[in-house]
Each structure stands twice: as structure tokens, then as C-alpha cells.
Design a protein around this motif. Sequence first.
Motif, PDB file in Angstrom:
ATOM      1  N   VAL A  38      18.901   8.819   8.123  1.00  0.00           N
ATOM      2  CA  VAL A  38      19.058  10.203   7.683  1.00  0.00           C
ATOM      3  C   VAL A  38      19.945  10.168   6.450  1.00  0.00           C
ATOM      4  CG1 VAL A  38      19.898  12.499   8.308  1.00  0.00           C
ATOM      5  CG2 VAL A  38      18.855  11.026  10.059  1.00  0.00           C
ATOM      6  N   HIS A  39      19.469  10.788   5.366  1.00  0.00           N
ATOM      7  CA  HIS A  39      20.283  10.830   4.155  1.00  0.00           C
ATOM      8  C   HIS A  39      20.204  12.218   3.538  1.00  0.00           C
ATOM      9  CE1 HIS A  39      16.504   9.836   1.944  1.00  0.00           C
ATOM     10  NE2 HIS A  39      16.323   8.984   2.922  1.00  0.00           N
ATOM     11  N   PRO A  40      21.139  12.541   2.644  1.00  0.00           N
ATOM     12  CA  PRO A  40      21.257  13.901   2.146  1.00  0.00           C
ATOM     13  C   PRO A  40      20.033  14.448   1.409  1.00  0.00           C
ATOM     14  CG  PRO A  40      23.227  12.660   1.639  1.00  0.00           C
ATOM     15  CD  PRO A  40      22.222  11.694   2.180  1.00  0.00           C
ATOM     16  N   ALA A  41      19.355  13.659   0.651  1.00  0.00           N
ATOM     17  CA  ALA A  41      18.200  14.168  -0.099  1.00  0.00           C
ATOM     18  C   ALA A  41      17.341  13.015  -0.558  1.00  0.00           C
ATOM     19  CB  ALA A  41      18.678  14.969  -1.315  1.00  0.00           C
ATOM     20  N   ARG A  42      16.104  13.317  -0.890  1.00  0.00           N
ATOM     21  CA  ARG A  42      15.248  12.267  -1.461  1.00  0.00           C
ATOM     22  C   ARG A  42      15.810  11.892  -2.811  1.00  0.00           C
ATOM     23  NH1 ARG A  42       9.200  11.693  -0.095  1.00  0.00           N
ATOM     24  NH2 ARG A  42       9.680   9.591  -0.730  1.00  0.00           N
ATOM     25  N   SER A  43      15.851  10.625  -3.063  1.00  0.00           N
ATOM     26  CA  SER A  43      16.367  10.136  -4.342  1.00  0.00           C
ATOM     27  C   SER A  43      15.664   8.842  -4.686  1.00  0.00           C
ATOM     28  CB  SER A  43      17.882   9.908  -4.256  1.00  0.00           C
ATOM     29  OG  SER A  43      18.166   8.807  -3.416  1.00  0.00           O
ATOM     30  N   ALA A  44      15.714   8.496  -5.951  1.00  0.00           N
ATOM     31  CA  ALA A  44      15.109   7.244  -6.389  1.00  0.00           C
ATOM     32  C   ALA A  44      15.798   6.061  -5.721  1.00  0.00           C
ATOM     33  CB  ALA A  44      15.193   7.128  -7.914  1.00  0.00           C
ATOM     34  N   THR A  45      17.110   6.153  -5.520  1.00  0.00           N
ATOM     35  CA  THR A  45      17.864   5.067  -4.890  1.00  0.00           C
ATOM     36  C   THR A  45      17.430   4.877  -3.440  1.00  0.00           C
ATOM     37  OG1 THR A  45      19.743   5.533  -6.323  1.00  0.00           O
ATOM     38  CG2 THR A  45      20.189   4.246  -4.336  1.00  0.00           C
ATOM     39  N   SER A  98       1.042  -3.735   7.284  1.00  0.00           N
ATOM     40  CA  SER A  98       1.624  -2.456   6.888  1.00  0.00           C
ATOM     41  C   SER A  98       2.866  -2.147   7.719  1.00  0.00           C
ATOM     42  CB  SER A  98       0.608  -1.322   7.060  1.00  0.00           C
ATOM     43  OG  SER A  98       0.290  -1.168   8.427  1.00  0.00           O
ATOM     44  N   VAL A  99       3.645  -1.199   7.220  1.00  0.00           N
ATOM     45  CA  VAL A  99       4.767  -0.599   7.931  1.00  0.00           C
ATOM     46  C   VAL A  99       4.594   0.903   7.755  1.00  0.00           C
ATOM     47  CG1 VAL A  99       7.277  -0.260   7.961  1.00  0.00           C
ATOM     48  CG2 VAL A  99       6.342  -2.548   7.554  1.00  0.00           C
ATOM     49  N   LEU A 100       4.551   1.632   8.863  1.00  0.00           N
ATOM     50  CA  LEU A 100       4.390   3.078   8.789  1.00  0.00           C
ATOM     51  C   LEU A 100       5.713   3.711   8.378  1.00  0.00           C
ATOM     52  CD1 LEU A 100       2.807   5.727   9.304  1.00  0.00           C
ATOM     53  CD2 LEU A 100       3.537   5.549  11.701  1.00  0.00           C
ATOM     54  N   ARG A 101       5.648   4.617   7.391  1.00  0.00           N
ATOM     55  CA  ARG A 101       6.832   5.350   6.906  1.00  0.00           C
ATOM     56  C   ARG A 101       6.560   6.837   7.060  1.00  0.00           C
ATOM     57  NH1 ARG A 101       9.198   5.143   0.702  1.00  0.00           N
ATOM     58  NH2 ARG A 101      11.075   6.415   1.074  1.00  0.00           N
ATOM     59  N   VAL A 102       7.432   7.535   7.784  1.00  0.00           N
ATOM     60  CA  VAL A 102       7.303   8.975   7.981  1.00  0.00           C
ATOM     61  C   VAL A 102       8.560   9.633   7.428  1.00  0.00           C
ATOM     62  CG1 VAL A 102       7.031  10.832   9.666  1.00  0.00           C
ATOM     63  CG2 VAL A 102       5.921   8.620  10.061  1.00  0.00           C
ATOM     64  N   VAL A 103       8.390  10.608   6.532  1.00  0.00           N
ATOM     65  CA  VAL A 103       9.508  11.301   5.898  1.00  0.00           C
ATOM     66  C   VAL A 103       9.461  12.767   6.312  1.00  0.00           C
ATOM     67  CG1 VAL A 103      10.605  11.887   3.704  1.00  0.00           C
ATOM     68  CG2 VAL A 103       9.381   9.714   3.940  1.00  0.00           C
ATOM     69  N   VAL A 160      17.071  14.456   4.692  1.00  0.00           N
ATOM     70  CA  VAL A 160      15.768  13.817   4.808  1.00  0.00           C
ATOM     71  C   VAL A 160      15.900  12.762   5.901  1.00  0.00           C
ATOM     72  CG1 VAL A 160      14.080  12.350   3.648  1.00  0.00           C
ATOM     73  CG2 VAL A 160      15.175  14.219   2.398  1.00  0.00           C
ATOM     74  N   THR A 161      14.973  12.770   6.842  1.00  0.00           N
ATOM     75  CA  THR A 161      14.934  11.756   7.886  1.00  0.00           C
ATOM     76  C   THR A 161      13.731  10.873   7.630  1.00  0.00           C
ATOM     77  OG1 THR A 161      15.934  13.260   9.483  1.00  0.00           O
ATOM     78  CG2 THR A 161      14.769  11.344  10.380  1.00  0.00           C
ATOM     79  N   GLU A 162      13.962   9.578   7.633  1.00  0.00           N
ATOM     80  CA  GLU A 162      12.866   8.624   7.434  1.00  0.00           C
ATOM     81  C   GLU A 162      12.785   7.726   8.657  1.00  0.00           C
ATOM     82  OE1 GLU A 162      11.881   7.184   3.704  1.00  0.00           O
ATOM     83  OE2 GLU A 162      13.486   8.240   2.654  1.00  0.00           O
ATOM     84  N   ARG A 163      11.571   7.570   9.159  1.00  0.00           N
ATOM     85  CA  ARG A 163      11.308   6.647  10.269  1.00  0.00           C
ATOM     86  C   ARG A 163      10.344   5.587   9.787  1.00  0.00           C
ATOM     87  NH1 ARG A 163      10.606   9.972  15.881  1.00  0.00           N
ATOM     88  NH2 ARG A 163      12.807  10.429  16.057  1.00  0.00           N
ATOM     89  N   LEU A 195      25.378  23.083   8.755  1.00  0.00           N
ATOM     90  CA  LEU A 195      24.203  22.219   8.580  1.00  0.00           C
ATOM     91  C   LEU A 195      23.865  22.085   7.105  1.00  0.00           C
ATOM     92  CD1 LEU A 195      21.982  23.554  11.489  1.00  0.00           C
ATOM     93  CD2 LEU A 195      23.314  21.461  11.438  1.00  0.00           C
ATOM     94  N   GLN A 196      23.561  20.874   6.709  1.00  0.00           N
ATOM     95  CA  GLN A 196      23.200  20.571   5.325  1.00  0.00           C
ATOM     96  C   GLN A 196      21.769  20.049   5.283  1.00  0.00           C
ATOM     97  OE1 GLN A 196      25.382  21.211   2.830  1.00  0.00           O
ATOM     98  NE2 GLN A 196      26.729  21.986   4.430  1.00  0.00           N
TER      99      GLN A 196
END
Length: 131
Positions: free
Chosen positions: A92-99, A119-124, A28-31, A24-25
Motif C-alpha cells: 500500500v502506498h500513497p499514490a501511483r508514481s513512476a518510482t 507471468s505474475v498477476l498484478r492488481v492495482v 493505492v494497493t497493489e497485489r 483517511l488518505q
Amino acid sequence: MKGLTLAVLLATAACAPAIQSGGLQPVVTERLYFGRNVGQTLGVTDSAWAVFVTGVVNARLPNGFTFWAATGEWRGADGRSTHEPSFVLEVVHPARSATADAAIAAIIAEYKRRFGQESVLRVVSSGRASY
């Protein structure tokens, strides 16, 4: 009995590092929650959503994502509660990043602009995953 309990606890503790490190690595999961109503009517049709996903989301999330239809309820700036069909997009991505942040922000901004959304709800969330 006390000795057996202690043995079980020690065996479980000994297995914990193996379970935790099982490939497991950190991820970050974003919805993102996209409401479909424009005013009081369904404005974002299935075909409009498909065009949005193809033209906007695919270009900004080339490594993949998942989406599904949902129904939710929210309270708008006017204070009224609204029952609304929606789409949920998860990436799902490896880490929070500016990109990654810029890609998600651009998707949200374009959806709001294109479909007149407030609005659009963003959950990290942070977690661990294996691929």
C-alpha cells in the motif's frame, strides 16, 4: 414514523463527512500473485522465496509490504488449467508514481527471470487508509 425516518437519514448524512474524513488518505494497493511451480513441480521453495524477498523485494519496497502463501488456479498460454501454490504480496502506498511502478515492475521481472515464470498477476486498486 415518516418523521423519525427522515431524522435518522439526516443524522446519518450529517455524520458522513466526519466518517469520510476520519484521517483517511488516498492510497493505492497493489497485489502481486507469484506462482511457485516451475514446469509441473514446485520450483520456488520457501527458502528460495525468503531469499527473493530479502534480496529483491526489501530493496525495492523499503516502506513495507505484506505477503502470504496461497493456492490458485490459472490457465497458461498452452490453454491448460493449472492448480498451483503461490505467494501473494501486497503493498500500500500513497499514490501511483513512476518510482512505485518501476519498483513493482522490477520485482515482477526479476521473479519471472529467476524462476522461469510465464507471468505474475498484478492488481492495482485505489482506496483510502490511515496509518
